[in-house]
Design a protein around this motif. Structure first.
Motif, PDB file in Angstrom:
ATOM      1  N   LYS A  28       1.136   0.736   9.863  1.00  0.00           N
ATOM      2  CA  LYS A  28      -0.132   0.370   9.225  1.00  0.00           C
ATOM      3  C   LYS A  28      -0.619  -0.993   9.709  1.00  0.00           C
ATOM      4  CE  LYS A  28      -0.880   3.858   6.623  1.00  0.00           C
ATOM      5  NZ  LYS A  28      -2.036   4.711   6.948  1.00  0.00           N
ATOM      6  N   LEU A  31       0.823  -1.229   0.000  1.00  0.00           N
ATOM      7  CA  LEU A  31       0.000   0.000   0.000  1.00  0.00           C
ATOM      8  C   LEU A  31       0.847   1.265   0.000  1.00  0.00           C
ATOM      9  CD1 LEU A  31      -2.968  -0.572   2.512  1.00  0.00           C
ATOM     10  CD2 LEU A  31      -3.067   0.014   0.077  1.00  0.00           C
ATOM     11  N   MET A  68      -9.042  -0.425   5.997  1.00  0.00           N
ATOM     12  CA  MET A  68      -8.265   0.720   6.522  1.00  0.00           C
ATOM     13  C   MET A  68      -8.788   1.990   5.858  1.00  0.00           C
ATOM     14  SD  MET A  68      -4.659  -1.210   5.865  1.00  0.00           S
ATOM     15  CE  MET A  68      -3.585   0.128   6.359  1.00  0.00           C
ATOM     16  N   ILE A  69      -8.648   3.111   6.612  1.00  0.00           N
ATOM     17  CA  ILE A  69      -9.024   4.423   6.057  1.00  0.00           C
ATOM     18  C   ILE A  69      -7.741   5.229   5.927  1.00  0.00           C
ATOM     19  CG2 ILE A  69     -10.275   6.569   6.538  1.00  0.00           C
ATOM     20  CD1 ILE A  69     -12.278   4.496   6.132  1.00  0.00           C
ATOM     21  N   GLU A  70      -7.525   5.800   4.730  1.00  0.00           N
ATOM     22  CA  GLU A  70      -6.363   6.690   4.546  1.00  0.00           C
ATOM     23  C   GLU A  70      -6.898   7.955   3.863  1.00  0.00           C
ATOM     24  OE1 GLU A  70      -2.952   5.127   2.651  1.00  0.00           O
ATOM     25  OE2 GLU A  70      -2.391   3.937   4.421  1.00  0.00           O
ATOM     26  N   ILE A  94      -9.782   1.200   2.088  1.00  0.00           N
ATOM     27  CA  ILE A  94      -8.970   0.126   1.485  1.00  0.00           C
ATOM     28  C   ILE A  94      -9.448  -1.209   2.028  1.00  0.00           C
ATOM     29  CG2 ILE A  94      -6.646  -0.823   1.217  1.00  0.00           C
ATOM     30  CD1 ILE A  94      -5.631   2.043   1.998  1.00  0.00           C
TER      31      ILE A  94
END
Lengths: 411, 412, 152, 109
Positions: free
Chosen positions: B256, B222, D54-56, D61
């Motif tokens: 992450k 990512l 997930m948060i970006e 995501i």
């Protein structure tokens, strides 16, 4: 008079189809040839339909070492695939059984649908230059067919259809399976040190009932035990024993065994109280019915001397807890790892193998003959075992009593 | 459409007709035997780190192609390797895994050898006066040993090029950093894997499989620029990937992954915070950097379907207890038997072998191509290194990896 | 009321049972707020002790939350423990030595000994129920199959 | 039934995704930089739970194949091959209201 070495090493003085060379159980070359000429040419039992009732239900298994997965596709058809990713060959489905919407290969996350199509290649732009495309990367499908709720597969795409393969032997169990809505309630797998044929033949050699305390007391005490003829399917190598010559059922006296009762309740539709029907399907599957429960037993070879016997018990779908408990009780009286006969059968195989393995016993005598009239034989004759090895010889192109010309060659 | 038997058994449809291998390279006993002679005894093989044989008499036993070996530091501070078998009746002399000894005593008949391999003592020596042999003809067989950046290698082939020439520019990503510090091994584990030694090594080299690791998906794939690193293919079958094409380092985003922090502290001199590099040294050694951790991983073949994976962690000698603990914590997050990735990697190799062993899948694809705009370099998820490895293997074996035993011509 | 040896034993046995059942939240409740969990062993190869897992509450919680997303070893573990020794030091803490045998069973039903080791536990006995303040699972076995994500 | 209160704004921290049940509808509420979004529990690709995603910034995501969507514009990000279905959301004095007129489902379900 004990035999001399010379007598011991020469073939028994019986006709050629009445003995078998032990090399059929121990020789690695013959085993490799069997995989090619026999095991990948005949229909192989996979599971009962009740194990894959819903779409996405699957069972993993293997045959001749090849990992396989059998799954019910969205069109409700049961299919079998080689359980190996088209990318780098990893096994895709790893659990014995379950339900899945699609198949994900965990190694690089490639995806397959339940028809075997490759539906997702991770970062597929990498394959634009050389391919292969998704369309060329489907799983290898293996022919699958179902009869009476028994799922079979066959590596040989050109073999005769399953129904034809079973042929007239279907009459032994087709109606009973049709009248009862069966579901699986018991499964055990037993690893044994012995050849897969030796295991299968314990299910076909009723003469060895003398070795079981249960069978001696509940079967062999009844004089009409011997009045059931072998019904042999010479074309396909199957056989069964069911009704006596006068078309009456053979009734097992379970109460003769201390602490047991006769099986008069919970009788499966199509059977009489105490009735016994035993069917053997070439090359390795037996369907036994003891009045209240059905046993499906087959063997998977992992080498000439290593076999896994798989045993299934079928009861009635939706029956009460009490009925199911009683049926399971009666099943595990005779079959299963903690039953009366389970350990005995495995021991028969392992003890015979112990001697064959080192050539301590060169031959396997199968010469019993007990005619019952109009060409039929009684249950404790070796008629079926001879048929089995006749069929084995056909597939292998080798006589079972002298498969590698051992006798003519310097031994 | 699923494939039928015929399609399944014929070679995969790849445009260049070559970018695949035949699975027999992993399972065939004849090829395995030939490999021992033509590949494994012709190339430089990693043994251990110099910190494992620090003082005179420190030794480490190991084996290669089945031959028991002992690597030991002599009194002259030189590191040597001997075939670990007595010249008398061939018993294994040194039986412990590691330790220190002043000389080597064969327990069988009490023959003695010094640390330079000379035979120095035979009980009742007079027994050999008549027929010999004398002590001078009975020294141990010495195996060529050399050191590069603190890593000890051996080579059965006395005429092979030097270790430095063999490694060449593939040493570039790690030599300077290894020499920036005095390092020692703080982590060691070995795992028996039901799979071929090449399958294990190529898992380290196949970055496309980072997709399968939850850790790598979240902390690396990512991360911006992940795909902008080129494969650096080197002679002798080596290769590495480190910096992006523009020379900037690739920095992993460890935070992450739930409950992890980024690796900005305790970074080895020469690496950027969070920096990741991997170097693959043919035939079986991978050197990994994850900012604060160094991993040396290699596979020793036992049989076609059985190899031993050995894993070492390197840290800075003499660092404080807290630093060492923090570095260890970060190492065992990803590597080691109780880490997030190790059991996953072992499972891939074993699951692949389970199918190849039985011929369930005769081929292994390596046809991924992802080129940079310059049309020269290839991105890290291309299979370029796999093709490079098999090219080198084929060269040494004198056999094409996609049809090593002419399976396609011979009736299968 | 002081905490009995039996309560300490039951705490240790419960930690095995909850981990077998993968009831991770209840498992973490058996620990003090700032506990330390380690898996260690002695490696004759490098002639030193080493840690193969080292986690505090946040790290173990993160691991156990992510376990379902990881690609896991199939089958199940069964931990058999026997508390050999409990030694009190002061009113607030006790040390417990527990021998542990971990059995592993494949989905096909084959069981083997996966690992043997000893829990060196520091138990907080200051409250009304005992809590594990520090656990070091010192392994005797170093060949542990393909490995696992789970604490032992 | 249409607009329903699913939760309050401080039930979902910044960059977090929480799962809620309203009647027999299960849905996720995400807080991306203070903006609230609601969508079905599973990924459009397959059943991987997006609650593990997930948060970006504004991007959601999925954790399996790393499919990404811009939550605000609905635009497909890296790897994504099909759109994310989104419920209408409005925030009224700290209450996160979602229009649950019809449960959103992907065709593979």
């Amino acid at each position: 008079m004990p035999r001399t070495a010379e007598e011991f090493l020469s073939p028994p003085s019986v006709p050629e189809d009445c003995y078998v060379s032990s090399s059929v159980y121990t020789d690695p070359d013959l085993y490799a040839e069997e995989e090619e000429k026999l095991l990948r040419r005949t229909w192989k039992f996979v599971c009962h339909v009740s194990e894959v009732p819903n779409i996405g239900d699957y069972r993993t298994h293997d045959w001749t070492g090849v990992p396989l997965v059998t799954v019910r596709s969205p069109d409700k058809k049961v299919r079998t695939f080689v359980n190996s990713c088209s990318h780098r060959g990893s096994r895709v489905v790893r659990y014995p059984a379950g339900n899945m919407k699609h198949m994900t290969c965990f190694f690089h996350l490639w995806e397959y649908d339940l028809y075997g199509n490759c539906t997702y290649q991770t970062r597929d732009e990498g394959y634009e230059a050389h391919g292969p495309t998704k369309e060329q990367a489907g799983l290898r499908e293996v022919r699958t067919d179902t009869f009476c709720g028994l799922v079979f597969m066959n590596f040989d795409g050109n073999a005769a259809p399953l129904r034809e393969y079973i042929g007239e032997t279907a009459t032994a169990f087709e109606s009973i399976f049709g009248e009862n809505d069966f579901e699986i309630f018991h499964l055990n797998r037993t690893h044994m040190k012995g050849n897969w044929k030796a295991w299968f033949l314990t299910n076909c050699d009723f003469y060895h009932e003398w070795g079981h305390q249960v069978n001696r007391s509940t079967n062999l005490t009844s004089p009409d035990y011997h009045d059931r003829p072998w019904r042999l399917n010479h074309a396909q190598g199957h056989g069964y024993t069911a009704r006596k010559l006068d078309n009456e059922p053979f009734v097992v006296q379970y109460k003769n065994y201390k602490g047991w009762k006769n099986r008069d309740g919970l009788v499966l539709r199509g059977l009489q109280p105490g009735e016994l029907v035993l069917t053997d399907l070439f090359p390795n599957t037996s369907v036994f019915m003891r009045t209240t429960c059905v046993r499906i037993n087959h063997s998977t070879p992992y080498g000439p001397d290593h076999t896994v016997m798989e045993e299934r018990g079928l009861g009635i779908k939706g029956e009460s807890e009490a009925d199911r408990r009683q049926r399971a009780k009666e099943f595990t009286q005779v079959w299963g790892p903690y039953s009366r006969n389970g350990a005995e059968d495995v021991a028969f195989v392992e003890e015979s193998h112990r001697c064959q393995e080192f050539g301590a016993n060169k031959y396997d005598v199968i010469s019993r003959n007990e005619p019952i009239g109009d060409g039929l034989q009684r249950p404790q004759s070796d008629a079926y075992v001879r048929l089995f090895y006749d069929k084995w010889g056909d597939y292998m192109g080798r006589p079972a009593n002298n498969p590698k010309n051992l006798m003519t060659a310097a031994e | 459409m699923s494939r039928n038997a015929e399609e399944h058994l014929s070679p995969p449809k790849v445009a260049d007709g070559e970018s695949y291998i035949h699975a027999s390279v992993y399972t065939d006993p004849d090829l395995f035997a030939e490999e021992e002679e033509k590949v494994l005894r012709r190339t430089w093989k990693f043994v251990c780190h110099i910190s494992e044989v620090e003082k005179a008499g420190d030794y480490r036993t190991h084996q290669w192609t089945g031959v028991p070996l002992v690597t030991i530091r002599g009194n002259d501070d030189k590191v040597r390797t001997f075939v670990n078998t007595c010249s008398h009746r061939g018993a294994k002399i040194v039986r412990d895994v590691a330790g220190n000894m002043k000389h080597m005593t064969c327990f069988f008949h009490m023959w003695e050898y010094d640390l330079e391999g000379n035979c120095t003592y035979q009980p009742r020596e007079e027994g050999y006066e008549e027929l010999g042999p004398t002590k001078d003809d009975l020294s141990l067989r010495e195996i060529r040993t050399d050191i590069f950046a603190g890593l000890i290698f051996i080579n059965f082939d006395g005429n092979a090029e030097s270790l430095r020439d063999y490694i060449g520019e593939a040493g570039e990503p790690f030599e300077k950093i290894f020499n920036n510090h005095e390092l020692e091994v703080f982590h060691y584990n070995q795992t028996h894997v039901k799979g071929n030694w090449k399958a294990w090594y190529l898992t380290n080299c196949d970055l496309y499989h980072e997709w399968s690791h939850l850790v790598n998906r979240t902390t690396s794939v990512l991360t911006k620029g992940y795909h902008d690193r080129p494969w650096r293919i080197q002679p002798n079958g080596h290769g590495y990937n480190a910096h992006h094409l523009d020379g900037s380092p690739f920095q992993v985003n460890y935070k992450k992954y739930k409950s992890w922090e980024n690796r900005d502290h305790l970074v080895f001199k020469g690496l950027a915070p969070g920096e990741f590099r991997v170097t693959d040294i043919f035939p079986n050694l991978s050197v990994f950097f994850r900012a604060t951790c160094i991993r040396l991983n290699h596979s020793t073949p036992i049989a076609p379907g059985h190899c031993i994976m050995e894993e070492r962690g390197l840290a800075i000698k003499g660092e404080s207890r807290e630093d060492r603990r923090m570095r260890t914590k970060q190492f065992v997050q990803i590597w080691g038997p109780f880490s997030r990735n190790a059991s996953e990697d072992c499972a891939y190799v074993e699951a692949t072998h389970a199918c190849q062993e039985a011929g369930a899948n005769p081929y292994d694809l390596m046809s991924r191509v992802e080129k940079f705009e310059d049309g020269v370099h290839e991105r890290i998820h291309s299979d370029t290194y796999l093709r490079h490895f098999w090219g080198e293997w084929s060269r040494l074996m004198g056999r094409p990896a996609n049809n090593p035993k002419n399976f396609m011509e011979a009736a299968e | 009321m002081t905490i009995s040896d039996d309560q300490i034993k039951n705490l240790i046995y419960k930690s095995c049972r909850l981990l077998d059942a993968e009831e991770f939240d209840d498992y973490l409740d058996l620990y003090t707020e700032d506990f330390e969990y380690k898996v260690t062993n002695y490696s004759p190869e490098i002639k030193s002790d080493q840690e193969w897992m080292d986690a505090n509450r946040a790290e173990l919680k993160g691991l156990l939350a992510n376990v379902p997303l990881h690609f896991r070893l199939l089958g199940s573990f069964m931990r058999h423990a026997t508390v050999y020794d409990i030694e009190r030091n002061g009113a607030d803490t006790a040390n417990a030595l527990t021998y542990v045998t971990i059995y592993y069973t494949t989905p096909e039903g084959a069981t083997s000994v996966w690992a043997v080791g000893r829990y060196h536990d520091k138990i907080d006995v200051s409250g009304d129920t005992p809590l594990i303040a520090d656990r070091n699972m010192k392994l005797e076995t170093r060949e542990v199959g393909i490995g696992t994500h789970l604490p032992m | 039934m249409s607009w329903q209160q699913v939760c309050t704004t401080d039930d979902v921290d910044e960059d977090a995704i929480e799962e809620f049940d309203v009647g027999d509808i299960t849905l996720l509420v995400a807080n991306a930089g203070g903006e609230y979004y609601a969508f079905p529990p599973n990924c459009p690709h397959q059943e991987t739970p997006l609650s593990m995603g997930m948060i970006e910034g504004e991007t959601l995501i999925c954790i399996k194949h790393l499919w990404q969507w811009n939550l605000r514009t609905g635009e497909l990000g890296d790897n994504a091959e099909s759109p994310l279905l989104k419920y209408e959301v409005k925030v009224e004095e700290g209450a996160v209201m979602v229009n649950l007129e019809k449960e959103l489902k992907y065709n593979y379900q």
